[in-house]
Design a protein around this motif. Structure first.
Motif, short mmCIF file in Angstrom:
data_model
loop_
_atom_site.label_atom_id
_atom_site.label_comp_id
_atom_site.label_asym_id
_atom_site.label_seq_id
_atom_site.Cartn_x
_atom_site.Cartn_y
_atom_site.Cartn_z
N MET A 135 -16.44 -32.48 8.27
CA MET A 135 -16.52 -31.01 8.23
C MET A 135 -16.53 -30.52 6.78
O MET A 135 -17.27 -29.60 6.44
CB MET A 135 -15.35 -30.41 8.99
N LEU A 136 -15.73 -31.15 5.93
CA LEU A 136 -15.70 -30.79 4.51
C LEU A 136 -17.07 -31.03 3.88
O LEU A 136 -17.59 -30.18 3.16
CB LEU A 136 -14.62 -31.59 3.78
N VAL A 137 -17.65 -32.19 4.13
CA VAL A 137 -18.93 -32.55 3.54
C VAL A 137 -20.02 -31.56 3.94
O VAL A 137 -20.76 -31.05 3.10
CB VAL A 137 -19.33 -33.99 3.94
N VAL A 138 -20.09 -31.25 5.23
CA VAL A 138 -21.12 -30.33 5.72
C VAL A 138 -20.89 -28.93 5.17
O VAL A 138 -21.82 -28.27 4.70
CB VAL A 138 -21.17 -30.34 7.27
N HIS A 139 -19.63 -28.47 5.20
CA HIS A 139 -19.33 -27.14 4.67
C HIS A 139 -19.74 -27.04 3.20
O HIS A 139 -20.37 -26.07 2.79
CB HIS A 139 -17.84 -26.81 4.82
N LEU A 140 -19.38 -28.03 2.43
CA LEU A 140 -19.67 -28.03 1.01
C LEU A 140 -21.17 -27.96 0.75
O LEU A 140 -21.64 -27.14 -0.04
CB LEU A 140 -19.06 -29.28 0.37
N ALA A 141 -21.93 -28.82 1.43
CA ALA A 141 -23.39 -28.84 1.22
C ALA A 141 -24.02 -27.51 1.59
O ALA A 141 -24.84 -26.97 0.84
CB ALA A 141 -24.01 -29.98 2.04
N LEU A 142 -23.64 -26.96 2.74
CA LEU A 142 -24.24 -25.70 3.17
C LEU A 142 -23.81 -24.53 2.29
O LEU A 142 -24.62 -23.65 1.99
CB LEU A 142 -23.90 -25.43 4.64
N ALA A 143 -22.56 -24.53 1.85
CA ALA A 143 -22.09 -23.46 0.97
C ALA A 143 -22.84 -23.50 -0.36
O ALA A 143 -23.26 -22.46 -0.87
CB ALA A 143 -20.59 -23.58 0.75
N LEU A 144 -23.01 -24.68 -0.92
CA LEU A 144 -23.73 -24.80 -2.19
C LEU A 144 -25.17 -24.32 -2.05
O LEU A 144 -25.70 -23.65 -2.94
CB LEU A 144 -23.68 -26.24 -2.71
N GLN A 145 -25.79 -24.67 -0.93
CA GLN A 145 -27.18 -24.23 -0.73
C GLN A 145 -27.26 -22.72 -0.60
O GLN A 145 -28.14 -22.10 -1.18
CB GLN A 145 -27.77 -24.90 0.52
N ILE A 152 -13.16 -16.63 -2.99
CA ILE A 152 -12.91 -16.82 -1.57
C ILE A 152 -13.44 -18.17 -1.09
O ILE A 152 -12.80 -18.86 -0.30
CB ILE A 152 -13.48 -15.65 -0.72
N GLU A 153 -14.59 -18.58 -1.61
CA GLU A 153 -15.18 -19.86 -1.20
C GLU A 153 -14.37 -21.02 -1.75
O GLU A 153 -14.24 -22.06 -1.11
CB GLU A 153 -16.64 -19.95 -1.63
N ILE A 154 -13.81 -20.87 -2.95
CA ILE A 154 -12.93 -21.91 -3.50
C ILE A 154 -11.74 -22.13 -2.56
O ILE A 154 -11.35 -23.26 -2.28
CB ILE A 154 -12.47 -21.54 -4.92
N TYR A 155 -11.21 -21.03 -2.05
CA TYR A 155 -10.09 -21.14 -1.10
C TYR A 155 -10.53 -21.81 0.20
O TYR A 155 -9.79 -22.63 0.75
CB TYR A 155 -9.47 -19.76 -0.84
N PHE A 156 -11.72 -21.49 0.68
CA PHE A 156 -12.22 -22.16 1.89
C PHE A 156 -12.39 -23.66 1.66
O PHE A 156 -12.06 -24.47 2.52
CB PHE A 156 -13.55 -21.54 2.35
N ILE A 157 -12.90 -24.04 0.51
CA ILE A 157 -13.05 -25.46 0.18
C ILE A 157 -11.68 -26.13 0.14
O ILE A 157 -11.49 -27.24 0.66
CB ILE A 157 -13.82 -25.65 -1.14
#
Length: 126
Positions: A52-62, A110-115
């Motif tokens: 879940m972390l990997v997918v969230h990170l990739a999609l957030a960066l995109q 906010i995204e840093i906190y989500f990560i």
């Protein structure tokens, strides 16, 4: 270090995102780099929560690279949730710095906190 099976699973997930056009090659490669860095920090992400972390990170960066809007969350709640996990928040902040340095993409607070929440989740802390 991830075992070969788990590394292959992460690569498969990231390649699915790439092949479906959800992330570009730049984000694919940088996400892999960030995951490697997390491993060097002894963050074991070998569970479904790690996926879940990997997918969230990739999609957030995109989304950030495309300058797409992010939903605003309740940062006060996130700050409260992470108050007892400063190390994970620090890791997320370092990842944001690396992203800015290497991709010239700024990650909103906010995204840093989500990560950081995803890192905690991958470590089974919350």
């Amino acid at each position: 270090m991830l075992d070969e099976k788990k590394e292959e699973e992460f690569n498969t997930r990231l390649n699915l995102l790439y092949n479906s056009g959800q992330i570009n090659e730049r984000i694919l490669n940088f996400t892999k780099k960030l995951i490697g860095w997390l491993q060097e920090q002894h963050i074991l992400i070998d569970s479904e929560k790690g996926n879940m972390l990997v997918v969230h990170l990739a999609l957030a960066l995109q989304r950030l690279e495309k300058k797409e809007a992010f939903e605003e969350g309740d940062i006060k709640t996130l700050k409260k949730e992470l108050a007892s996990h400063p190390q994970e928040l620090e890791l997320a902040q370092r990842m944001a710095e690396m992203t800015k340095q290497e991709l010239d993409i700024s990650i909103p607070e906010i995204e840093i906190y989500f990560i950081a929440v995803h890192i905690c989740n991958a470590k089974n802390l919350i």
